[in-house]
Scaffold this motif. Structure first.
Motif, short mmCIF file in Angstrom:
data_model
loop_
_atom_site.label_atom_id
_atom_site.label_comp_id
_atom_site.label_asym_id
_atom_site.label_seq_id
_atom_site.Cartn_x
_atom_site.Cartn_y
_atom_site.Cartn_z
N ASP A 120 24.13 -7.99 -7.80
CA ASP A 120 22.83 -8.63 -8.03
C ASP A 120 22.94 -9.98 -8.75
O ASP A 120 21.96 -10.70 -8.89
CB ASP A 120 21.85 -7.69 -8.74
CG ASP A 120 22.25 -7.38 -10.17
OD1 ASP A 120 23.33 -7.82 -10.61
OD2 ASP A 120 21.47 -6.70 -10.84
N ASN A 172 13.12 -9.26 -10.85
CA ASN A 172 12.60 -7.92 -10.55
C ASN A 172 12.94 -7.60 -9.09
O ASN A 172 13.74 -8.31 -8.48
CB ASN A 172 11.10 -7.79 -10.85
CG ASN A 172 10.22 -8.65 -9.96
OD1 ASN A 172 10.54 -8.90 -8.80
ND2 ASN A 172 9.12 -9.12 -10.50
N HIS A 173 12.34 -6.56 -8.53
CA HIS A 173 12.72 -6.12 -7.19
C HIS A 173 12.50 -7.19 -6.11
O HIS A 173 13.28 -7.29 -5.17
CB HIS A 173 11.95 -4.84 -6.83
CG HIS A 173 12.39 -4.22 -5.55
ND1 HIS A 173 13.64 -3.67 -5.39
CD2 HIS A 173 11.77 -4.10 -4.35
CE1 HIS A 173 13.76 -3.23 -4.15
NE2 HIS A 173 12.64 -3.48 -3.50
N TYR A 174 11.47 -7.98 -6.21
CA TYR A 174 11.15 -8.98 -5.19
C TYR A 174 11.45 -10.42 -5.62
O TYR A 174 11.47 -11.32 -4.79
CB TYR A 174 9.68 -8.91 -4.80
CG TYR A 174 9.32 -7.62 -4.10
CD1 TYR A 174 9.72 -7.39 -2.79
CD2 TYR A 174 8.60 -6.64 -4.76
CE1 TYR A 174 9.40 -6.22 -2.14
CE2 TYR A 174 8.28 -5.45 -4.13
CZ TYR A 174 8.69 -5.24 -2.82
OH TYR A 174 8.38 -4.08 -2.18
#
Length: 164
Positions: A35, A93-95
């Motif tokens: 990530d 964050n996720h998006y």
């Protein structure tokens, strides 16, 4: 790695007649569990042909939202362009993710003129919003060694995560 070669031949009274080629090499370096990624990129684009047979808008360029960020769109243009880039991407964050980058490049008349002197350098950062539909909305703020501040927004396809 991607490479392309194409030939343009004008039709009817269009005098266009030139060869256009490009090579784009990207390396994704995993810095932390997939990530946090460092993206290294090198790109060359050139045209071969007589000056009066190559339309101005077909000449390779640098500057803008993608190639040599920190300069106005298509600011530099000639028969040959080289660009290198390093971009650090990190999750928010996720998006949503952030990125910091630096780009360096220059255009030349031909290979005999290639040198490091006069290299243009841009830098900045931004945000990526990744949709479930497979696109990225990319927002950036950039500048360069020559000054000026540029705000850019655009959409791109999400790169295949398996190629990273």
């Amino acid at each position: 790695l991607s490479a392309r070669v194409g030939y343009a031949l004008g039709w009817a009274h269009d005098p266009s007649r030139y060869l256009r080629y490009s090579a784009d090499v990207r390396r994704y370096v995993d810095l932390f569990r997939g990530d946090r990624v460092l993206v290294l990129r090198t790109r060359v684009l050139g045209v071969v042909g007589e000056d009066d047979a190559i339309p101005f808008d077909s000449l390779p360029y640098l500057g803008g939202r993608v190639f040599l960020r920190g300069y106005p769109s298509q600011r530099f243009r000639d028969r040959l362009s080289f660009m290198g880039s390093a971009e650090y991407q990190y999750p928010i964050n996720h998006y949503l993710s952030g990125y910091l980058f630096t780009d360096a490049g220059r255009v030349f008349r031909d290979y005999s003129a290639v040198e490091l002197a006069g290299l243009r350098v841009g830098f900045g950062g931004g945000l990526d919003y990744r949709s479930v539909a497979g696109t990225i909305a990319r927002l950036s703020l950039s500048s360069s060694i020559d000054g000026g501040i540029y705000f850019n927004f655009g959409f791109e396809a999400v790169p295949d995560v398996h190629t990273r």
